[in-house]
Design a protein around this motif. Structure first.
Motif, PDB file in Angstrom:
ATOM      1  N   TYR A  33      39.813-132.825 117.951  1.00  0.00           N
ATOM      2  CA  TYR A  33      39.860-132.218 118.614  1.00  0.00           C
ATOM      3  C   TYR A  33      42.060-131.855 119.567  1.00  0.00           C
ATOM      4  CZ  TYR A  33      41.073-136.140 122.253  1.00  0.00           C
ATOM      5  OH  TYR A  33      41.324-137.143 122.655  1.00  0.00           O
ATOM      6  N   CYS A  34      42.172-130.988 120.077  1.00  0.00           N
ATOM      7  CA  CYS A  34      43.317-130.177 120.056  1.00  0.00           C
ATOM      8  C   CYS A  34      43.684-130.652 121.847  1.00  0.00           C
ATOM      9  CB  CYS A  34      44.472-129.547 119.074  1.00  0.00           C
ATOM     10  SG  CYS A  34      45.889-129.009 119.430  1.00  0.00           S
ATOM     11  N   TRP A  35      44.661-130.849 122.568  1.00  0.00           N
ATOM     12  CA  TRP A  35      45.337-130.248 124.359  1.00  0.00           C
ATOM     13  C   TRP A  35      46.275-129.391 123.458  1.00  0.00           C
ATOM     14  CZ3 TRP A  35      46.796-134.167 127.997  1.00  0.00           C
ATOM     15  CH2 TRP A  35      46.796-133.532 129.323  1.00  0.00           C
ATOM     16  N   ASN A  36      46.633-128.515 124.494  1.00  0.00           N
ATOM     17  CA  ASN A  36      48.333-127.970 124.207  1.00  0.00           C
ATOM     18  C   ASN A  36      48.034-127.015 125.804  1.00  0.00           C
ATOM     19  OD1 ASN A  36      47.727-124.588 123.246  1.00  0.00           O
ATOM     20  ND2 ASN A  36      46.673-126.441 122.081  1.00  0.00           N
ATOM     21  N   LEU A  84      41.786-126.649 125.133  1.00  0.00           N
ATOM     22  CA  LEU A  84      40.978-127.207 124.364  1.00  0.00           C
ATOM     23  C   LEU A  84      40.271-127.174 123.790  1.00  0.00           C
ATOM     24  CD1 LEU A  84      40.533-130.928 124.252  1.00  0.00           C
ATOM     25  CD2 LEU A  84      38.862-130.521 124.779  1.00  0.00           C
ATOM     26  N   SER A  85      40.841-126.999 122.133  1.00  0.00           N
ATOM     27  CA  SER A  85      39.608-126.698 120.756  1.00  0.00           C
ATOM     28  C   SER A  85      39.822-128.066 120.322  1.00  0.00           C
ATOM     29  CB  SER A  85      41.003-126.529 120.459  1.00  0.00           C
ATOM     30  OG  SER A  85      41.040-124.617 120.317  1.00  0.00           O
ATOM     31  N   VAL A  86      38.400-127.956 119.693  1.00  0.00           N
ATOM     32  CA  VAL A  86      37.652-129.322 119.180  1.00  0.00           C
ATOM     33  C   VAL A  86      37.134-128.171 117.802  1.00  0.00           C
ATOM     34  CG1 VAL A  86      35.191-130.357 118.936  1.00  0.00           C
ATOM     35  CG2 VAL A  86      36.478-129.765 120.764  1.00  0.00           C
ATOM     36  N   ASP A 131      35.936-123.847 122.261  1.00  0.00           N
ATOM     37  CA  ASP A 131      37.102-123.598 122.130  1.00  0.00           C
ATOM     38  C   ASP A 131      37.316-123.092 123.831  1.00  0.00           C
ATOM     39  OD1 ASP A 131      40.868-123.072 121.540  1.00  0.00           O
ATOM     40  OD2 ASP A 131      40.052-120.688 122.476  1.00  0.00           O
ATOM     41  N   ASN A 136      39.877-122.649 127.129  1.00  0.00           N
ATOM     42  CA  ASN A 136      40.850-122.097 127.487  1.00  0.00           C
ATOM     43  C   ASN A 136      40.997-121.978 129.635  1.00  0.00           C
ATOM     44  OD1 ASN A 136      41.375-119.313 128.365  1.00  0.00           O
ATOM     45  ND2 ASN A 136      40.575-118.748 126.202  1.00  0.00           N
TER      46      ASN A 136
END
Length: 72
Positions: free
Chosen positions: A21-24, A46-48, A62, A64
């Motif tokens: 995952y990416c949290w930005n 947050l994208s998985v 995803d 947002n």
């Protein structure tokens, strides 16, 4: 047609096996080329990702929280 400017401020990336995952924090500016009103939206995303059988990462989920920003 529109011109886009996107800024990403990555907060965290985690990888575990075949999931990641990416949290930005994302800021998106859209400027219509016809001179219309510019739009800006910003918020957390947050994208998985999931690794497929060929070993490639694919977007799995995803979410947002982008919100329209008003000028000051």
């Amino acid at each position: 047609m529109c011109a886009f400017e996107v800024k990403s401020d990555i907060q965290e990336i985690q990888v575990s096996g075949t999931l990641a995952y990416c949290w930005n924090h994302l800021t998106v500016d859209v400027q219509p080329k016809n001179g219309g009103t510019a739009i800006c939206a910003a918020g957390f995303v947050l994208s998985v990702m999931k690794k497929n059988s060929a070993g490639q990462w694919q977007l799995f989920r995803d979410a947002n929280l982008l919100q329209h920003e008003t000028g000051s």
